[in-house]
Design an enzyme around this catalytic site. Structure first.
Site, PDB file in Angstrom:
ATOM      1  N   ARG A 120       0.867  -1.175   0.000  1.00 52.11           N
ATOM      2  CA  ARG A 120       0.000   0.000   0.000  1.00 52.11           C
ATOM      3  C   ARG A 120       0.904   1.225   0.000  1.00 52.11           C
ATOM      4  O   ARG A 120       1.969   1.216   0.632  1.00 52.11           O
ATOM      5  CB  ARG A 120      -0.878   0.038   1.259  1.00 52.11           C
ATOM      6  CG  ARG A 120      -2.027  -0.935   1.276  1.00 52.11           C
ATOM      7  CD  ARG A 120      -3.167  -0.510   0.343  1.00 52.11           C
ATOM      8  NE  ARG A 120      -4.304  -1.400   0.416  1.00 52.11           N
ATOM      9  CZ  ARG A 120      -4.513  -2.439  -0.403  1.00 52.11           C
ATOM     10  NH1 ARG A 120      -3.642  -2.721  -1.365  1.00 52.11           N
ATOM     11  NH2 ARG A 120      -5.587  -3.189  -0.280  1.00 52.11           N
TER      12      ARG A 120
ATOM     13  N   HIS B 191      -1.480   0.322  -9.743  1.00 51.71           N
ATOM     14  CA  HIS B 191      -2.129  -0.620  -8.810  1.00 51.71           C
ATOM     15  C   HIS B 191      -2.756  -1.802  -9.567  1.00 51.71           C
ATOM     16  O   HIS B 191      -3.967  -2.010  -9.512  1.00 51.71           O
ATOM     17  CB  HIS B 191      -3.184   0.110  -7.962  1.00 51.71           C
ATOM     18  CG  HIS B 191      -3.480  -0.611  -6.678  1.00 51.71           C
ATOM     19  ND1 HIS B 191      -3.862   0.019  -5.521  1.00 51.71           N
ATOM     20  CD2 HIS B 191      -3.454  -1.939  -6.365  1.00 51.71           C
ATOM     21  CE1 HIS B 191      -4.068  -0.870  -4.566  1.00 51.71           C
ATOM     22  NE2 HIS B 191      -3.814  -2.070  -5.060  1.00 51.71           N
TER      23      HIS B 191
ATOM     24  N   GLU C 133      -3.551   7.601  -4.426  1.00 53.57           N
ATOM     25  CA  GLU C 133      -3.995   7.077  -5.726  1.00 53.57           C
ATOM     26  C   GLU C 133      -5.346   7.670  -6.120  1.00 53.57           C
ATOM     27  O   GLU C 133      -6.178   7.873  -5.236  1.00 53.57           O
ATOM     28  CB  GLU C 133      -4.115   5.549  -5.649  1.00 53.57           C
ATOM     29  CG  GLU C 133      -2.781   4.887  -5.403  1.00 53.57           C
ATOM     30  CD  GLU C 133      -2.913   3.375  -5.194  1.00 53.57           C
ATOM     31  OE1 GLU C 133      -3.986   2.795  -5.454  1.00 53.57           O
ATOM     32  OE2 GLU C 133      -1.933   2.777  -4.753  1.00 53.57           O
TER      33      GLU C 133
HETATM   34  P1  NAP Z   1      -0.754 -11.571   5.130  1.00 58.19           P
HETATM   35  O1  NAP Z   1      -0.732 -13.014   4.771  1.00 58.19           O
HETATM   36  O2  NAP Z   1      -1.618 -11.114   6.249  1.00 58.19           O
HETATM   37  O3  NAP Z   1       0.771 -11.100   5.378  1.00 58.19           O
HETATM   38  C1  NAP Z   1       1.106  -9.847   5.869  1.00 58.19           C
HETATM   39  C2  NAP Z   1       2.550  -9.852   6.335  1.00 58.19           C
HETATM   40  O4  NAP Z   1       2.878  -8.521   6.788  1.00 58.19           O
HETATM   41  C3  NAP Z   1       2.815 -10.783   7.524  1.00 58.19           C
HETATM   42  O5  NAP Z   1       4.052 -11.429   7.387  1.00 58.19           O
HETATM   43  C4  NAP Z   1       2.833  -9.836   8.717  1.00 58.19           C
HETATM   44  O6  NAP Z   1       3.657 -10.235   9.802  1.00 58.19           O
HETATM   45  C5  NAP Z   1       3.456  -8.601   8.086  1.00 58.19           C
HETATM   46  N1  NAP Z   1       3.140  -7.418   8.884  1.00 58.19           N
HETATM   47  C6  NAP Z   1       1.934  -6.992   9.308  1.00 58.19           C
HETATM   48  N2  NAP Z   1       2.061  -5.870  10.036  1.00 58.19           N
HETATM   49  C7  NAP Z   1       3.381  -5.600  10.089  1.00 58.19           C
HETATM   50  C8  NAP Z   1       4.147  -4.587  10.723  1.00 58.19           C
HETATM   51  N3  NAP Z   1       3.553  -3.626  11.444  1.00 58.19           N
HETATM   52  N4  NAP Z   1       5.503  -4.617  10.579  1.00 58.19           N
HETATM   53  C9  NAP Z   1       6.095  -5.595   9.836  1.00 58.19           C
HETATM   54  N5  NAP Z   1       5.417  -6.579   9.218  1.00 58.19           N
HETATM   55  C10 NAP Z   1       4.078  -6.584   9.357  1.00 58.19           C
HETATM   56  O7  NAP Z   1      -1.226 -10.693   3.877  1.00 58.19           O
HETATM   57  P2  NAP Z   1      -1.042 -11.011   2.313  1.00 58.19           P
HETATM   58  O8  NAP Z   1      -2.192 -11.813   1.828  1.00 58.19           O
HETATM   59  O9  NAP Z   1       0.344 -11.496   2.070  1.00 58.19           O
HETATM   60  O10 NAP Z   1      -1.230  -9.524   1.727  1.00 58.19           O
HETATM   61  C11 NAP Z   1      -0.367  -8.494   2.154  1.00 58.19           C
HETATM   62  C12 NAP Z   1      -0.833  -7.134   1.670  1.00 58.19           C
HETATM   63  O11 NAP Z   1      -0.539  -6.979   0.293  1.00 58.19           O
HETATM   64  C13 NAP Z   1      -2.334  -6.851   1.731  1.00 58.19           C
HETATM   65  O12 NAP Z   1      -2.777  -6.537   3.038  1.00 58.19           O
HETATM   66  C14 NAP Z   1      -2.473  -5.691   0.770  1.00 58.19           C
HETATM   67  O13 NAP Z   1      -2.275  -4.464   1.450  1.00 58.19           O
HETATM   68  C15 NAP Z   1      -1.305  -5.900  -0.216  1.00 58.19           C
HETATM   69  N6  NAP Z   1      -1.812  -6.287  -1.544  1.00 58.19           N
HETATM   70  C16 NAP Z   1      -1.564  -5.459  -2.608  1.00 58.19           C
HETATM   71  C17 NAP Z   1      -2.047  -5.804  -3.869  1.00 58.19           C
HETATM   72  C18 NAP Z   1      -1.773  -4.950  -5.064  1.00 58.19           C
HETATM   73  O14 NAP Z   1      -2.601  -4.892  -5.966  1.00 58.19           O
HETATM   74  N7  NAP Z   1      -0.634  -4.287  -5.137  1.00 58.19           N
HETATM   75  C19 NAP Z   1      -2.812  -6.961  -4.036  1.00 58.19           C
HETATM   76  C20 NAP Z   1      -3.028  -7.785  -2.939  1.00 58.19           C
HETATM   77  C21 NAP Z   1      -2.526  -7.435  -1.694  1.00 58.19           C
HETATM   78  P3  NAP Z   1       3.313 -11.563  10.671  1.00 58.19           P
HETATM   79  O15 NAP Z   1       3.448 -12.699   9.697  1.00 58.19           O
HETATM   80  O16 NAP Z   1       4.375 -11.583  11.711  1.00 58.19           O
HETATM   81  O17 NAP Z   1       1.925 -11.376  11.163  1.00 58.19           O
END
Ligand code: NAP
Length: 316
Positions: free
Chosen positions: A232, A279, A261
């Site tokens: 994000r 995005h 955005e």
């Molecule tokens: P996820 O499985 O929940 O993984 C999130 C990761 O971020 C976890 O490893 C978590 O740590 C870590 N994290 C959370 N808060 C943190 C903090 N304060 N400091 C450091 N690390 C932190 O989520 P996901 O499915 O991989 O998706 C991740 C994100 O990608 C989404 O929430 C979204 O914002 C973004 N995304 C972007 C697009 C795009 O179009 N560009 C598409 C899809 C998703 P822990 O493992 O220790 O809990």
């Protein structure tokens, strides 16, 4: 009088989601934005909200919807939804994890290759007829370079798997270490950046990660390092990034997401050491259909009194 539940959309949703929604619900399409008076008339009947990962569903909107039961987001990130306010009201929040892992991970690798090998610049070199005048300047090698992942969740792990095929040593930071994974853990983004050639950001957005990537992290990444953001825009201090790119504090950045955005600062657009895309992390036909199906399934399960296929962790 229709017996279908009333649903409010809060994003411009694709036809392949709108059509099933319109069959199963009485859909009020972003009425709160377009016609405030009409919205006041239907607000007491709204039982569901459907939006995208960028949608804002704040406490104020929810407070105007006394019959609201569920918010279904077509996206994995739900940082625009006030989940605390939803929970306080007993409103369920659902999202669409997993089905987009491949696409976002594919895009992360594509951005890494594009910024390191200067593919957009090389393409322009040919297209603009500059090739006969001389070759491109040399680029940077990606295979074997050190990858640092800020976030090692579902998508982070999918990125790591792909990077292994490029022979990249992998390290990460997250809220906690993952003892089951064969990658080095660093406690802070700054420590990780100091040990990385490519720093890829893939955490959730929201208050807890706001400007996690700041001037100090960029300094630690250094003049040969690249920043890739597919998380994000809020996670990166955009002003600090622009400064670092201008000063050569880092080598370059490839960005799918931005602070405000769809507005991208002119100062960022003017730079040559960036690759900027709008995005598009999950923006393939196959994945958007899968996300739409999941967003619909979450709603259908709720109104059938069944467990949701993918409630957000806070609501499980
Ligand atoms: P996820 O499985 O929940 O993984 C999130 C990761 O971020 C976890 O490893 C978590 O740590 C870590 N994290 C959370 N808060 C943190 C903090 N304060 N400091 C450091 N690390 C932190 O989520 P996901 O499915 O991989 O998706 C991740 C994100 O990608 C989404 O929430 C979204 O914002 C973004 N995304 C972007 C697009 C795009 O179009 N560009 C598409 C899809 C998703 P822990 O493992 O220790 O809990």
């Amino acid at each position: 009088m229709s017996s279908k539940p009333d649903l409010l959309t809060v994003a411009r949703l694709a036809p392949f989601l709108m059509e099933p929604l319109q069959r199963a619900f009485t859909v009020h399409d972003r009425l709160h934005e377009q016609d405030p008076a009409a919205f006041e008339r239907i607000a007491p009947r709204i039982r569901a909200i459907c939006g995208s990962g960028e949608s804002k569903v704040g406490a104020e909107l929810m407070a105007r919807l006394p019959a609201l039961e569920i918010v279904s987001i077509m996206g994995v990130g739900y940082d625009g939804v006030d989940v605390t306010a939803a929970k306080a009201r007993g409103v369920m929040v659902a999202h669409t994890p997993e089905v987009l892992n491949d696409d976002v991970a594919d895009l992360a690798l594509a951005l890494m290759l594009n910024i390191a090998r200067r593919i957009p610049q090389a393409e322009r070199h040919v297209r603009d007829g500059q090739w006969p005048a001389g070759p491109m300047p040399l680029a940077s090698k990606m295979s074997g370079a050190r990858l640092g992942l800020v976030g090692m969740g579902r998508i982070g792990q999918a990125i790591a798997l792909r990077a292994l095929a490029f022979g990249m040593p992998i390290a990460y930071t997250a809220r906690s270490a993952k003892p089951g994974l064969p990658y080095a853990f660093h406690a802070t983004p700054q420590a990780l950046a100091a040990a990385s050639d490519f720093l890829v950001v893939i955490t959730p957005g929201g208050a807890a990660t706001r400007k996690l990537i700041d001037a100090g992290v960029l300094r630690a990444l250094g003049p040969n390092g690249y920043l890739i953001n597919v998380a994000r825009g809020s996670v990166v201090d955009e002003a600090a990034l622009i400064e670092a790119l201008k000063q050569g504090t880092i080598a370059g950045a490839a960005l799918d997401v931005f602070e405000n955005e769809p507005n991208v600062p002119a100062a960022l657009r003017a730079l040559d050491n960036v690759v900027l895309v709008p995005h598009i992390g999950s923006a393939t036909t196959q994945t958007r259909h899968a996300m739409a199906a999941r967003a619909f399934d979450n709603l259908q399960a709720h109104f059938a009194g069944q467990p949701l296929p993918s409630a957000v962790p806070e609501c499980r």
